[in-house]
Enzyme design. Structure first.
Site, PDB file in Angstrom:
ATOM      1  N   ASP A  94      60.956 -52.955  34.159  1.00 59.75           N
ATOM      2  CA  ASP A  94      60.412 -52.691  32.663  1.00 59.75           C
ATOM      3  C   ASP A  94      59.887 -51.798  32.464  1.00 59.75           C
ATOM      4  O   ASP A  94      59.142 -51.743  31.501  1.00 59.75           O
ATOM      5  CB  ASP A  94      59.672 -53.581  33.465  1.00 59.75           C
ATOM      6  CG  ASP A  94      59.831 -55.289  33.308  1.00 59.75           C
ATOM      7  OD1 ASP A  94      60.938 -55.750  32.718  1.00 59.75           O
ATOM      8  OD2 ASP A  94      59.305 -55.952  33.933  1.00 59.75           O
TER       9      ASP A  94
ATOM     10  N   MET B  67      66.181 -58.303  29.199  1.00 60.97           N
ATOM     11  CA  MET B  67      64.723 -58.780  29.630  1.00 60.97           C
ATOM     12  C   MET B  67      63.500 -57.459  29.483  1.00 60.97           C
ATOM     13  O   MET B  67      63.430 -57.139  28.936  1.00 60.97           O
ATOM     14  CB  MET B  67      64.677 -57.866  30.970  1.00 60.97           C
ATOM     15  CG  MET B  67      65.449 -59.560  31.766  1.00 60.97           C
ATOM     16  SD  MET B  67      65.793 -58.673  33.158  1.00 60.97           S
ATOM     17  CE  MET B  67      66.692 -60.833  34.542  1.00 60.97           C
TER      18      MET B  67
ATOM     19  N   ARG C 206      59.322 -58.599  29.696  1.00 61.52           N
ATOM     20  CA  ARG C 206      57.870 -60.476  28.989  1.00 61.52           C
ATOM     21  C   ARG C 206      56.816 -59.471  28.808  1.00 61.52           C
ATOM     22  O   ARG C 206      56.594 -60.183  27.688  1.00 61.52           O
ATOM     23  CB  ARG C 206      57.686 -60.979  30.607  1.00 61.52           C
ATOM     24  CG  ARG C 206      56.786 -62.242  30.172  1.00 61.52           C
ATOM     25  CD  ARG C 206      58.078 -63.064  30.207  1.00 61.52           C
ATOM     26  NE  ARG C 206      57.388 -64.492  30.245  1.00 61.52           N
ATOM     27  CZ  ARG C 206      57.510 -65.656  28.819  1.00 61.52           C
ATOM     28  NH1 ARG C 206      59.307 -65.284  28.771  1.00 61.52           N
ATOM     29  NH2 ARG C 206      57.022 -66.172  28.881  1.00 61.52           N
TER      30      ARG C 206
END
Lengths: 414, 414
Positions: free
Chosen positions: B145, B189, B191
């Site tokens: 991330d 991906m 979030r």
């Protein structure tokens, strides 16, 4: 056997693969060397490019870019799904093609595709013969589905198989990282033939990765599937990796994927999902375990960074062989791979009558399906493993693949 | 600054990446060379392995296999999602960890993970300090991330970015192969942070691939989205490639993905789908064009065959730096990357107090989001491009990756 002098047309058709452009590279590089071939045309969007007189002039391309085509996925000329009518029913398209061939003095025609495309190629070949226009027509096989009749395997299949096997070996490590239990259901392509899905079994060679494999050749039973998963979960620390073909069917012949309701979101739009999502929902509800649904989608057919070197080289050579055959007078044939018996993997390039390839599907051999329909045999591994050997990918530029950049100079309409 | 002699424990936590094991390789290879480190333990399933005294004895592993760990995706020791309570609230776990550390004379503790894991690492570090047990604790960052505070970038991010950018450049060629029009919607991906999704923009460097990019940092508006797609379709021959983050949210803060109804199949099971499927349904219905929804799913975080060499080498070195720092007396820190200014890409490895890393999320800079929330700026490209350079993957065996095979010898419980 006629020694023709004139232009050649090459066209790509059907769904792309990682190596369809490798065949294009082979056709172009060989055609440019042949003295009998006066012009090299790339038809834009398959046979529609011929009907509309839309051609690229391949002589205008840089050699270096044509070489890069070998490693560039998808159909560089554009593809098409267009089925010609039988010419005993409607000759319109054929007469138009003949007109165009005459206008541009097309004496060589190469069509690159799968079952449907070989049907198109076959019909054009027959029509040219009947019409008296000398034009040597050779089909170049292509399909990730590996379901063309008469060839040991199809260009494009091996790279899809390598993508599936490599990715499954990675996914299996990821999916088993927690010890809280999980069933991972992966969906591979293959509407009617299980070849691509079967290649997941290769990922068990270096380390065990995949537990259950379901091919469209075996009727799918939902209750048995749930039991199969339960059995694996019990003996395998609550972890199970499943690979299913998009084309699995129930005993009554209906696709499992059709079993989805047409559901809508809160805006009232239909939602889209795959077979893997449906099966993951079933497992989640009936067994109560965490699930993950994964679709390989287009990546499995365009993942050229994972192409098999064997596939790339063979696909390119298949293109070259098509041109050589045509120039030496062959016509109405498709190039096929014949595997030479022996310990070392080797193929010979042969020719087969086009009508044999047209519309015939080669299913996965039932006798290679084992473990009550949940696995494939060593015969398949021995068949498939030699095909996925070696890497061959585009050079890196900026850390990313440098694919071919064609100038795409249009041929002036006559 | 204490020079401690004793065992070290290394543990992996949170979601896997393509290079989390590269850091493990770095920690292990360095620890095995350090005279002050008497035993090298790998905790099984993160901090749970410590609580349960479940350790692998890394001294029993072959050096060659530890080297292969560099190129093996996912967490070789197993991972966990387990959040320790604050020790002012409940000391049970901490006292147990202290007990285990004393029993095994653990003087070095290395924890490899993202925000939550650095929180765990920070709490353990503080507790050890307070309890008077000398144990040097160093965090090794990890997250695809890229949202850890205080480091130029995070190990694991670059390989995910390289996966996304490479795959988008391939997908774009595939998705545009027919001229019948298509909108392809890909879900990446991230979030809460748009870093991974933004990397799709790199695929536009070598050739234009992606038209619209939506990050979670910008409120998502469905009507604007439909208009954005329409505009691209109009100017772009009816073709549009979209990449969205799984974490896009409406202005009211609700995730777009939550907007799915809980639908059931004909068996009555809930169906699973992603944001991309939902958006594809919207576009199909409102614009009436063919759509394709593609989720990169786990592949983007475990596609080690596409790992960035920069990422692999840095992640390994981060592990080595953690050990070196601890052995020379540092504790309560996390290793960070500091980018050296200048034309050539270079980083220095530094240490930062653990509490700064714990639970802080680094969002994608708003000023790097351009084109009315549908693209990213050159600043991002300049930031990200150096990170994805070079290939580094497992050697091929049978044409497939040969990942590390650890013996996983258990340490006898004391």
């Amino acid at each position: 056997m006629k020694n023709l002098v004139g232009a050649c047309v090459f066209a790509q058709s059907g769904g792309p693969t990682s190596v369809i452009n490798s065949s294009a590279a082979g056709v172009f590089m060989e055609a440019l060397q042949q003295g009998n071939i006066t012009e090299v045309y790339g038809a834009i969007h398959g046979i529609r490019g011929v009907l509309d007189e839309n051609f690229y002039d391949i002589r205008k391309e840089d050699e270096k870019e044509l070489e890069l085509l070998k490693y560039t996925p998808s159909s560089a000329l554009g593809s098409v799904r267009y089925k010609l009518k039988d010419f005993t029913v409607d000759k319109t398209d054929y007469e138009r093609i003949l007109e165009v061939f005459k206008k541009y003095n097309v004496r060589y025609f190469f069509y690159n595709g799968g079952n449907d495309s070989m049907d198109t190629c076959n019909k054009i070949s027959k029509f040219m013969k009947n019409s008296g226009w000398d034009c040597n027509v050779i089909g170049v096989p292509k399909t990730i589905d590996n379901d063309l009749y008469g060839t040991d395997h199809c260009p494009g299949y091996a790279s899809a198989a390598k993508y599936v096997a490599t990715t499954m070996s990675e996914l299996a490590l990821d999916a088993k990282v927690y010890d809280t239990g999980m069933c991972c259901i992966v969906e591979a392509m293959g509407r009617n033939a299980g070849w691509i899905t079967a290649s997941a079994a290769l990922s068990n060679i270096n380390s065990h990765s995949v537990d259950l494999i379901y091919l469209p050749e075996v009727p799918f039973d939902m209750d048995k599937f749930v039991d199969d998963v339960k059995t694996v979960l019990e003996k395998n620390n609550n972890q199970c990796i499943v690979v299913v073909s998009e084309g699995i069917k129930f005993a009554d012949g209906k696709y499992v994927g059709e079993f989805q309701t047409s559901t809508t979101d809160l805006f009232g739009h239909a939602q889209l999902g795959g077979v893997c999502g449906l099966l993951a929902g079933v497992i989640k509800q009936r067994i109560g375990i965490k699930t993950r649904a994964i679709e390989f989608s287009l990546m499995q057919r365009c993942g050229a960074h994972l192409a098999s070197r064997v596939d790339v080289e063979e696909a390119c050579q298949a293109g070259r062989e098509a041109v050589k055959a045509a120039v030496s007078g062959d016509t109405d044939k498709m190039v096929v791979y014949e595997r030479v018996e022996g310990d070392e993997y080797k193929i010979n390039y042969k020719l087969m009558p086009l009508e044999l390839a047209a519309n015939t599907e080669k299913a996965f051999p039932i006798e290679w399906i084992i473990n009550d329909g949940t696995g494939v045999s060593k015969e398949f591994i021995d068949y498939c493993l030699p095909l996925i050997q070696g890497d061959a990918k585009a050079p890196l530029e900026n850390g990313l693949p440098r694919f071919a950049k064609l100038k795409k100079v249009r041929v002036e309409k006559k």
